[in-house]
Design a protein around this motif. Structure first.
Motif, PDB file in Angstrom:
ATOM      1  N   CYS A 439       0.845  -1.188   0.000  1.00  0.00           N
ATOM      2  CA  CYS A 439       0.000   0.000   0.000  1.00  0.00           C
ATOM      3  C   CYS A 439       0.881   1.240   0.000  1.00  0.00           C
ATOM      4  O   CYS A 439       1.848   1.311   0.755  1.00  0.00           O
ATOM      5  N   ASN A 441       0.163   4.001   1.217  1.00  0.00           N
ATOM      6  CA  ASN A 441      -0.099   4.805   2.417  1.00  0.00           C
ATOM      7  C   ASN A 441       0.242   4.098   3.716  1.00  0.00           C
ATOM      8  O   ASN A 441       0.247   4.718   4.770  1.00  0.00           O
ATOM      9  N   CYS A 442       0.434   2.765   3.655  1.00  0.00           N
ATOM     10  CA  CYS A 442       0.578   1.995   4.886  1.00  0.00           C
ATOM     11  C   CYS A 442       1.712   0.974   4.761  1.00  0.00           C
ATOM     12  O   CYS A 442       2.073   0.587   3.659  1.00  0.00           O
ATOM     13  N   CYS A 457      -6.057  -2.364   0.293  1.00  0.00           N
ATOM     14  CA  CYS A 457      -5.378  -2.280   1.585  1.00  0.00           C
ATOM     15  C   CYS A 457      -6.441  -2.374   2.667  1.00  0.00           C
ATOM     16  O   CYS A 457      -7.388  -1.594   2.679  1.00  0.00           O
ATOM     17  N   CYS A 460      -6.276   1.107   5.165  1.00  0.00           N
ATOM     18  CA  CYS A 460      -6.731   2.451   4.812  1.00  0.00           C
ATOM     19  C   CYS A 460      -7.792   2.432   3.730  1.00  0.00           C
ATOM     20  O   CYS A 460      -8.369   3.461   3.402  1.00  0.00           O
TER      21      CYS A 460
END
Ligand SMILES: [Zn+2]
Ligand SMILES: [Zn+2]
Length: 721
Positions: A439, A441-442, A457, A460
Motif C-alpha cells: 500500500c 499509504n501503509c 489495503c 486504509c
C-alpha cells in the motif's frame, strides 16, 4: 442575570459561559445552541461547579440562541461523559458528541426528504453515474449518504435527480415504535437457565447497580436467559440496551427477539439511514424506545429510564473503539450501569481474562450455564497436523478435512470453513522480479480480491485494479498470489466439489443486516452446502444442519504476538466450533495447525478451558499485565517522518519517573506507516494502583509539538499495531 456553563461540540474548546436570555429556561443537561464567532454550535449546559473555565465578566457574555424542546441529558449520563473523558484522556466535547445526534433530529421535524433510484436510466450515462446507480441499487438516503454509497460527489447525485434517475421521497420520522410484549412468547427454560434468569429478573426489579458475568458454553441459551431480564425491564416500564459487537449479528438477534417479544427492538448502528437514525434517537431520548439493540455507539445515547444493559459476546475485541475517543464499550457499559444504578450483564461463552478475574475476586456475580440447551452435545474436536497430513502443493485443505467435507456432502449436512482473512490472497508478488504490492499509504501488503478484480489495503481502504503486468519489470501475467484468503479457499472447494453450493461470508459480502438476513434464509432453506467465512460467521448464528467446522489455519491469530494473541485465538476457535452440531445431529470440528502441541491447540482439543485460562492468567499475573497491571500506548504520528520521530523522542525524554511505572520506546509502530502518516509508539506499563491517566496528563500537558504531529493516547490498548 443568569449564566450557563456550556460544553459546545468543538473538541478544541473547553467549556464556555453564556448568558441565558430572558424567557429562556435551562438546567444542567439542556441541549442548546450557542454562538461562537460568526457560527452557531450545539452544546449541553453543565453544572458550573464541575467544570473549570476562564472567568468571563457578565458584560462580555453572549446570549444563548436556543434551547431544544427535549429532555435534558440526565445526571447519570453527564457523569458518564465526564468519566469517559477523564479515563480515556479525551475532550469532553468529543464524548458529548456521541450522546447527541446530528442537529436534524434535535429539531423534531416530522418528516425528512430522502432519495432513491427510480429505475429510469438517464440519457447521458457517464461511468460515474453508472457506478453510482449500480451501487445505490434499492437503497435510500440523503443526497450525501447516496454519494458515499455510490462513491461519487454530491453533484453527481444531484445530476441524477435532475435527470430523473433518482427521486425525492418524504419519510415520516415520528411513527411510534411498537412496544415489545414481555409475555408474548415465554421460553421453556431448563433448570440452570431458569435459575440464572431468576437472579437477573430479581436484579432488574431491585434497580441497583449489579454486574453479572453470564458464562455459558455456545448453544447453552444465554440469549433466552437475558431476554427474561429484558422482559422484567419492560414490565417495570424501563428501557433496556443490548450491545452487540457487530451489525452483522443484529439479524439473527432480531429474529429471536421478535419470536420472544412479538416485535423488533429499536436498532442503532452505522448502517441506519439518516431518517431511521433521527427517528431512533428521538424515541430513545423521549423514552419511547423500550429495547435498543446497537453497536458500541448506542452506549452514550440519552436513555431517560434505563433499567438494564446487556453486553453480548462481551469478550469481543471489536467493542474497543480504535479511533477518536478510544474507549472500550464493555468497560464503559459497566460504568454507565454504575452511574445509572442498574444491573449490567456481560454474556459470553469465552469471557475475557479481565472479566473472569472480576468474577473471581467477587466484583462481578457469575452465572454459569454449563450445558447445551435441549441436551445437544458439544462437538468433538480434533487437530490435523499439517506436517503429518499436508495438503497437496498449492492447496490449503488437508486430506482429512477434505474427506470430512465429502462425508457431510453425502449426508446432506452443512459445513463451515473458517479462515480469518478476507480476499483471495494476503500478498501478491511478481515471480519474475520479486516485486511485492505494498500500500502506498501503509506498511501493509495489498490484498487481492478476485470477486471485484482489485487489490485493496485492509488498513486504509486504498484500492487499485489488479494489473495485467508487473509495474516494476513490466512482465505480463507474472503475478502470483501467496497464501490463502477465503476467496482462494472457495476456489479450492469448487475444484474439489464442483457441485457443492458454497457461499463466502465476509464483511465484503455481508455488509448490511439485509444481506445477513438473506444468508440466514438460504442456510435455513438448505440452499448452501459449504460456508467459507471470516470471524463474521463465528458467532450468533444457529444452523441446526451445520455439523462440520474446519478451521483452515489455527496458527494465524498467534502470529501477532501481543499479550492477548493466544486468548483471542482460543476464543475465536471456540466460538466458531460452537456453530457445529447445535441441532439434533452431533457436530465435529477439525483444526488445521502446524503446531499441535501449542497450548492453545491442546486446550481446544481437550476442551480444557479452565486449564488454559489458568495458565494464561498466571502468565499475565507474573508479567504484571492487565488485569494485574496497566498499559497505555502513546502513538505519535505525522506525514513528515523526521517530525514524527523527533516529537516521539522528545516525548520519550520527558517521560516522568514514577514508582511502579515504566515507559518503553519510542519505537516504530509495527504499522510504521498508516494512511500516509509515519507512526512511533511509546508504551506505558504500570502497577494497578498507579494513577496512569493523571501522570500522562501532566507529562503530555507540559509539552508542545509541531502542528502536523498527532499524539494519540490509548488507555488499556487492545491493538498493538
Ligand atoms: Zn516483476
Ligand atoms: Zn493502506
Amino acid at each position: 442575570m443568569s449564566r450557563a456553563r456550556v460544553i459546545v461540540l468543538n473538541a478544541a474548546l473547553g467549556p464556555l459561559d453564556y448568558r441565558v436570555p430572558q424567557g429562556m429556561v435551562v438546567e444542567p443537561g439542556s441541549i442548546v445552541v450557542a454562538p461562537l464567532g460568526p457560527r452557531q454550535l450545539v452544546g449541553a449546559v453543565w453544572e458550573p461547579e464541575r467544570l473549570q473555565t476562564e472567568e468571563v465578566g457578565d458584560n462580555r457574555l453572549r446570549n444563548l440562541v436556543h434551547v431544544y424542546d427535549l429532555p435534558p441529558l440526565a445526571a447519570p449520563l453527564r457523569r458518564l461523559i465526564e468519566w469517559t473523558a477523564d479515563y480515556y484522556l479525551a475532550p469532553l466535547a468529543a464524548v458529548l458528541r456521541m450522546a447527541l445526534p446530528s442537529s436534524g433530529a434535535l429539531d423534531g421535524a416530522r418528516s425528512i426528504t430522502e432519495y432513491r433510484a427510480t429505475g429510469h436510466v438517464p440519457e447521458r450515462l457517464t461511468p460515474q453515474r453508472a457506478q453510482a446507480l449500480e451501487r445505490i441499487g434499492e437503497r435510500q438516503g440523503l443526497v450525501a449518504e447516496l454519494a458515499i454509497i455510490g462513491g461519487v460527489s454530491d453533484g453527481v447525485i444531484r445530476g441524477l435527480v435532475k435527470a430523473g434517475a433518482i427521486e425525492p421521497i418524504e419519510v415520516t420520522i415520528d411513527d411510534p415504535f411498537p412496544v415489545p410484549k414481555p409475555d408474548h412468547g415465554p421460553p421453556a427454560l431448563d433448570a440452570s437457565q431458569a435459575e440464572a434468569a431468576g437472579a437477573l429478573r430479581a436484579a432488574v426489579a431491585a434497580g441497583e447497580f449489579a454486574p453479572y458475568l453470564l458464562d455459558g458454553v455456545t448453544g447453552s441459551g444465554k440469549t433466552e436467559v437475558y431476554f427474561e431480564a429484558i422482559a422484567e425491564a419492560i414490565r417495570a416500564d424501563k428501557q433496556a440496551l443490548v450491545l452487540l459487537p457487530e451489525i452483522a449479528l443484529t439479524e439473527p438477534f432480531l429474529k429471536r427477539f421478535a419470536a420472544r417479544f412479538g416485535c423488533d427492538p429499536v436498532p442503532w448502528h452505522s448502517g441506519l439511514r439518516q431518517s431511521q437514525r433521527r427517528r431512533a434517537w428521538r424515541a430513545i431520548a423521549t423514552g419511547e424506545a423500550r429495547v435498543v439493540v446497537g453497536a458500541r455507539s448506542s452506549l452514550f445515547l440519552p436513555y431517560p429510564r434505563l433499567g438494564l444493559i446487556v453486553v453480548d459476546e462481551a469478550h469481543e475485541a471489536s467493542f474497543k473503539q480504535e479511533e477518536g475517543v478510544q474507549y472500550h464499550a464493555r468497560d464503559v457499559a459497566v460504568m454507565r450501569a454504575s452511574f445509572e444504578q442498574v444491573p449490567v450483564i456481560l454474556a459470553s461463552a469465552t469471557p475475557a481474562i479481565e472479566s473472569r478475574y472480576m468474577a473471581e475476586i467477587g466484583t462481578y456475580a457469575e452465572l454459569k450455564l454449563p450445558d447445551r440447551y435441549g441436551g445437544a452435545r458439544l462437538p468433538d474436536m480434533a487437530a490435523i497436523d499439517m506436517l503429518q497430513d499436508p495438503p497437496p502443493r498449492g492447496r490449503w485443505l488437508a486430506p482429512g478435512l477434505v474427506e470430512a467435507l465429502e462425508e457431510n456432502l453425502t449426508n446432506g449436512e452443512q459445513s463451515l470453513l473458517f479462515l480469518n482473512r478476507r480476499g483471495y490472497a494476503p500478498l501478491t508478488l511478481c515471480r519474475h522480479c520479486g516485486y511485492r504490492f505494498q500500500c502506498p499509504n501503509c506498511t501493509a501488503w495489498m490484498v487481492e480480491h478476485r470477486f471485484t478484480r482489485r487489490l485493496a489495503c485492509h488498513h486504509c481502504g486504498h484500492v487499485m485494479p489488479s494489473p495485467k503486468a508487473c509495474p516494476e519489470c513490466k512482465e505480463e501475467d507474472s503475478l502470483v498470489a501467496c497464501g490463502p484468503g477465503v476467496e482462494r479457499i472457495a476456489d479450492e472447494v469448487h475444484a474439489l466439489f464442483p457441485d457443492a453450493r458454497t457461499i463466502v461470508v465476509t464483511s465484503d459480502t455481508i455488509w448490511s443486516p439485509a444481506k445477513a438476513a438473506e444468508f440466514v434464509a438460504r442456510m435455513e432453506a438448505g440452499e448452501i452446502d459449504i460456508v467459507i467465512g471470516t470471524q463474521l460467521v463465528t458467532k450468533g448464528y444457529h444452523f441446526p444442519n451445520l455439523t462440520l467446522v474446519g478451521v483452515v489455519d489455527a496458527d494465524l491469530g498467534l502470529s501477532g504476538g501481543d499479550l492477548r494473541a493466544a486468548e483471542r485465538s482460543f476464543q475465536q476457535i471456540r466460538q466458531v466450533s460452537g456453530r457445529a452440531g447445535r441441532g439434533g445431529k452431533h457436530g465435529r470440528v477439525l483444526v488445521q495447525t502446524h503446531d499441535p502441541s501449542a497450548r492453545v491447540i491442546q486446550a481446544l482439543v481437550s476442551g480444557d478451558a479452565e486449564g488454559f485460562y489458568a495458565a494464561e492468567t498466571d502468565a499475565r499475573r507474573e508479567a504484571g499485565m492487565p488485569p494485574f497491571g496497566r498499559l497505555a500506548a502513546i502513538v505519535v504520528s505525522s506525514e513528515d517522518q523526521a517530525e514524527a520521530i523527533e516529537s516521539a523522542r522528545m516525548i520519550g525524554r520527558a517521560a516522568p519517573a514514577h514508582d511502579n511505572m515504566a515507559v518503553f520506546g519510542p519505537a516504530p509502530a509495527p504499522l510504521a506507516m498508516l494512511r500516509g502518516r509515519h507512526r512511533y509508539r511509546l508504551l506505558v506499563h504500570a502497577a494497578r494502583a498507579v494513577p496512569v491517566q493523571d501522570n500522562i496528563r501532566d507529562w503530555l500537558g507540559a509539552l508542545t509539538w509541531p502542528r502536523g504531529v498527532r499524539v494519540a493516547v490509548d488507555v488499556d490498548p487492545y491493538s498493538f499495531l
